[in-house]
Write an enzyme that holds these catalytic residues in place. Structure first.
Site, short mmCIF file in Angstrom:
data_model
loop_
_atom_site.label_atom_id
_atom_site.label_comp_id
_atom_site.label_asym_id
_atom_site.label_seq_id
_atom_site.Cartn_x
_atom_site.Cartn_y
_atom_site.Cartn_z
N LYS A 117 6.53 -1.78 1.88
CA LYS A 117 5.14 -1.12 2.60
C LYS A 117 4.06 -2.04 2.55
CE LYS A 117 3.02 3.21 3.25
NZ LYS A 117 3.41 3.76 4.73
N TYR A 125 0.79 -1.29 -0.14
CA TYR A 125 0.06 -0.01 -0.06
C TYR A 125 0.91 1.07 -0.05
CZ TYR A 125 0.78 0.85 4.98
OH TYR A 125 1.39 1.25 6.37
N LEU A 165 10.76 1.09 7.64
CA LEU A 165 10.26 1.57 6.22
C LEU A 165 10.79 3.00 6.29
CD1 LEU A 165 8.09 1.30 4.15
CD2 LEU A 165 6.42 2.71 5.52
N GLU A 181 11.70 1.95 14.62
CA GLU A 181 10.87 2.97 14.50
C GLU A 181 9.45 2.72 15.25
OE1 GLU A 181 9.50 2.40 10.43
OE2 GLU A 181 9.38 0.26 10.33
#
Length: 285
Positions: A149, A34, A205, A181
């Site tokens: 992603k 996505y 990411l 993250e």
């Protein structure tokens, strides 16, 4: 929301009427990717970079890219057109398509499922920015291809739920003692006026704001270093920041109930936030 018009497999349709077959591999396996693109005053922000990341994610899991860049942008513009100059958050969702349930990729060529929708872009308020937000820390328990992603977001969902149950904005994650993250944000620290972030690798990411913040640092004479960051360095940082499409750049002033720095949004945050707003203004001029 139910009356919004979305794009699904070649058709513009009300969201309430959008349907996919139950054997879609996105539904069965989370086999898809996505992308999320902010739109300011009807214009896509960092569109080239978002498209490049979408193309990288598709290639990483061998889903044929169904459109060229200009075709993707034309579809996005169709979806956001009814909202005029309102700020929007466009969501693009691509799965491998519909096939008999089997773990390996289908041997026969199948058509990817493509879904695009938009929602109002709601950013943190001035009051939230002035105070800063609270976070918790946790061990990163996700898979080892975070650079993709992927729509397979259960690890991120569980991290976000952990944050929600603690009444905080985000869960900041560590793998083997080093910062990765948050559940849906890149994380930055500041020490002695130097901005730092984990390196771009398979453990995070690479947010589109990561590259933007690098550019803003270079343009405004702010020192930036990408390297491994220990848990102790996060705890002892002068500033901690979050970045994402929906947060832009956001200061963290409390982690695990303890104050970050002096407990106030710091000068590096303020400089980057103003520079970010300048980049948005340049887009909309």
């Amino acid at each position: 929301m139910q009356d919004s018009i979305v794009y699904l497999n070649g058709v513009m349709t009300p969201l309430s009427d959008a349907r996919i077959p139950v054997l879609d591999r996105g539904f069965i396996f989370g086999d898809g990717v996505y992308e999320v693109i902010p739109m300011y005053s009807g214009k896509a922000f960092r569109a080239k970079h978002h498209m490049a990341r979408l193309f990288r994610s598709l290639a990483a899991i061998d889903i044929p890219n169904p459109h060229k860049v200009e075709e993707w942008m034309a579809l996005i513009n169709q979806v956001v057109a009814p909202y005029g100059q309102d700020d929007q958050m466009v969501y693009i969702h691509v799965t491998r398509g519909v096939a008999k349930r089997a773990h390996a990729f289908p041997k026969d060529v199948i058509t990817p499922t493509v879904f695009i929708m938009t929602n109002p872009l709601v950013l943190p308020s001035d009051a939230v920015r002035a105070k800063g937000v609270s976070c918790i820390t946790m061990e990163d328990q996700r898979w080892l291809h975070c650079e993709i992603k992927s729509i397979s977001l259960l690890g991120n969902v569980l991290a976000a739920q952990n944050a929600a149950e603690h009444g905080v904005m985000e869960a900041i994650q560590f793998r083997d003692g080093f910062l990765t993250e948050a559940s849906s944000s890149n994380v930055w620290i500041v020490k002695n006026n130097v901005l730092m972030a984990p390196p771009k690798n398979n453990l995070i990411l690479e947010g589109i704001r990561y590259g933007l913040i690098e550019e803003l640092c270079a343009a405004h004479d702010l020192q930036f270093v990408a390297r491994q960051i220990s848990r102790a360095e996060v705890v002892e940082a002068d500033e901690v920041l979050l970045s994402s499409a929906t947060k832009e750049i956001l200061p963290v002033t409390v982690i695990d109930g303890k104050t970050v720095g002096n407990g106030q949004p710091g000068p590096i945050y303020k400089a980057l936030y103003q520079a970010y707003q300048g980049a948005k203004a340049a887009l909309c001029d």
